[in-house]
Scaffold this motif. Structure first.
Motif, mmCIF file in Angstrom:
data_model
loop_
_atom_site.group_PDB
_atom_site.id
_atom_site.type_symbol
_atom_site.label_atom_id
_atom_site.label_comp_id
_atom_site.label_asym_id
_atom_site.label_seq_id
_atom_site.Cartn_x
_atom_site.Cartn_y
_atom_site.Cartn_z
ATOM 1 N N LEU A 46 -45.720 60.562 61.058
ATOM 2 C CA LEU A 46 -46.071 60.053 62.381
ATOM 3 C C LEU A 46 -46.929 61.049 63.153
ATOM 4 N N LEU A 47 -46.604 62.336 63.050
ATOM 5 C CA LEU A 47 -47.347 63.367 63.778
ATOM 6 C C LEU A 47 -48.756 63.572 63.240
ATOM 7 N N ALA A 48 -48.901 63.492 61.926
ATOM 8 C CA ALA A 48 -50.155 63.894 61.283
ATOM 9 C C ALA A 48 -51.346 63.083 61.762
ATOM 10 N N PHE A 49 -51.126 61.834 62.135
ATOM 11 C CA PHE A 49 -52.255 60.974 62.496
ATOM 12 C C PHE A 49 -52.399 60.801 64.003
ATOM 13 N N MET A 50 -51.678 61.640 64.754
ATOM 14 C CA MET A 50 -51.923 61.764 66.183
ATOM 15 C C MET A 50 -53.021 62.794 66.400
ATOM 16 N N PRO A 51 -53.792 62.713 67.492
ATOM 17 C CA PRO A 51 -54.758 63.772 67.790
ATOM 18 C C PRO A 51 -54.069 65.131 67.857
ATOM 19 N N ALA A 52 -54.714 66.158 67.313
ATOM 20 C CA ALA A 52 -54.109 67.495 67.241
ATOM 21 C C ALA A 52 -53.686 68.003 68.612
ATOM 22 N N GLU A 53 -54.496 67.711 69.634
ATOM 23 C CA GLU A 53 -54.159 68.207 70.972
ATOM 24 C C GLU A 53 -52.886 67.541 71.506
ATOM 25 N N ARG A 55 -41.275 56.853 66.241
ATOM 26 C CA ARG A 55 -41.235 58.061 67.067
ATOM 27 C C ARG A 55 -40.678 57.729 68.441
ATOM 28 N N ASP A 56 -39.805 58.596 68.940
ATOM 29 C CA ASP A 56 -39.319 58.502 70.309
ATOM 30 C C ASP A 56 -39.370 59.900 70.905
ATOM 31 N N HIS A 76 -28.217 57.488 58.650
ATOM 32 C CA HIS A 76 -27.827 56.150 59.054
ATOM 33 C C HIS A 76 -28.797 55.621 60.101
ATOM 34 N N VAL A 77 -28.802 54.304 60.263
ATOM 35 C CA VAL A 77 -29.665 53.661 61.250
ATOM 36 C C VAL A 77 -29.300 54.160 62.646
ATOM 37 N N GLY A 78 -30.309 54.506 63.421
ATOM 38 C CA GLY A 78 -30.102 55.022 64.766
ATOM 39 C C GLY A 78 -30.069 56.533 64.836
ATOM 40 N N LYS A 79 -30.002 57.186 63.675
ATOM 41 C CA LYS A 79 -29.966 58.651 63.668
ATOM 42 C C LYS A 79 -31.287 59.202 64.190
ATOM 43 N N ARG A 80 -31.200 60.265 64.947
ATOM 44 C CA ARG A 80 -32.355 60.892 65.586
ATOM 45 C C ARG A 80 -32.494 62.309 65.043
ATOM 46 N N MET A 81 -33.712 62.654 64.561
ATOM 47 C CA MET A 81 -33.941 63.968 63.982
ATOM 48 C C MET A 81 -35.255 64.548 64.511
ATOM 49 N N PRO A 82 -35.406 65.875 64.504
ATOM 50 C CA PRO A 82 -36.687 66.477 64.897
ATOM 51 C C PRO A 82 -37.807 66.024 63.962
ATOM 52 N N MET A 83 -38.988 65.880 64.497
ATOM 53 C CA MET A 83 -40.101 65.375 63.701
ATOM 54 C C MET A 83 -40.661 66.422 62.741
ATOM 55 N N TYR A 84 -40.546 67.709 63.110
ATOM 56 C CA TYR A 84 -41.228 68.752 62.352
ATOM 57 C C TYR A 84 -40.614 69.040 60.984
#
Length: 221
Positions: free
Chosen positions: A111-118, A73-74, A95-103
């Motif tokens: 990556l998002l699911a195991f972050m605190p909901a807040e 995650r960045d 490809h390596v280095g490609k950046r995409m929205p997390m949702y």
């Protein structure tokens, strides 16, 4: 830099206040601060993760015959740190280095699911949810419901949410501090990555790879 001394002072002082440079009391000269060291250390950690993950990616690729991805995650994005292509004729264009929205990606949602909901809500509260396909989440409440399901089952599923006719199955990677440091996934066209295959074959393999890599990073389980 051909810069006015007053302008240079303001810039350097801002860097000093934020820890990027430090000033020696006796000579009044400026030196690199520990925040720069911290930034460099984060890059080294990502490189180390890529190095440690490679054998697990290779094995997962051999066992599934599909594309295998490693991501971190960045900010609001997921960044592809490494990738092993499928040997099949039909491939997913990443490809390596490609950046995409997390949702809208399996890796991002893992990556998002195991972050605190807040934290997730604060991170994505102002996000504009672009509809890449009819299956893309339209808003934050829809995503949050999906993240809850991901937390319960331990893996994320992208069902044609970024690209039509492409599915992705992803699981989080943890280190010795139990922190999520990345995610690993298998992706491929729906003609090969069917719902039946996901349940019977791919889910156990992806979870096994994520668990073994996490153990390699010191995660106690």
């Amino acid at each position: 830099l051909e810069m006015e001394k007053s302008t240079a002072y303001r810039l350097v002082n801002s860097l000093r206040l934020r820890g990027y440079v430090r000033q020696e009391k006796e000579t009044r000269k400026y030196f690199n601060g520990f925040r720069l060291f911290e930034m460099g250390s984060n890059v080294v950690k990502d490189i180390e993760l890529k190095k440690l993950a490679l054998p697990f990616l290779q094995e997962l690729s051999q066992r599934t015959k599909e594309a295998v991805n490693l991501a971190i995650r960045d900010g609001k994005d997921v960044v592809y740190l490494d990738r092993i292509e499928s040997g099949a004729t039909i491939k997913v264009d990443l490809h390596v280095g490609k950046r995409m929205p997390m949702y809208c990606t399996g890796l991002g949602k893992a990556l998002l699911a195991f972050m605190p909901a807040e934290e997730v809500e604060a991170l994505l509260s102002g996000e504009v949810f672009k509809s890449f396909t009819p299956n893309t989440h339209k808003d934050l409440p829809s995503l949050m419901r999906d993240l809850e399901r991901i937390r319960q089952r331990g893996y994320a599923f992208d069902d044609e949410e970024l690209d039509q006719s492409v599915r992705c199955l992803a699981a989080p990677i943890r280190d010795y501090t139990r922190r999520i440091v990345g995610a690993i996934s298998v992706s491929g066209p729906t003609m090969r990555v069917s719902n039946e295959r996901i349940q019977s074959e791919l889910t156990p393999l992806v979870l096994e790879s994520a668990r073994e890599l996490s153990t390699r990073l010191g995660f106690p389980g």
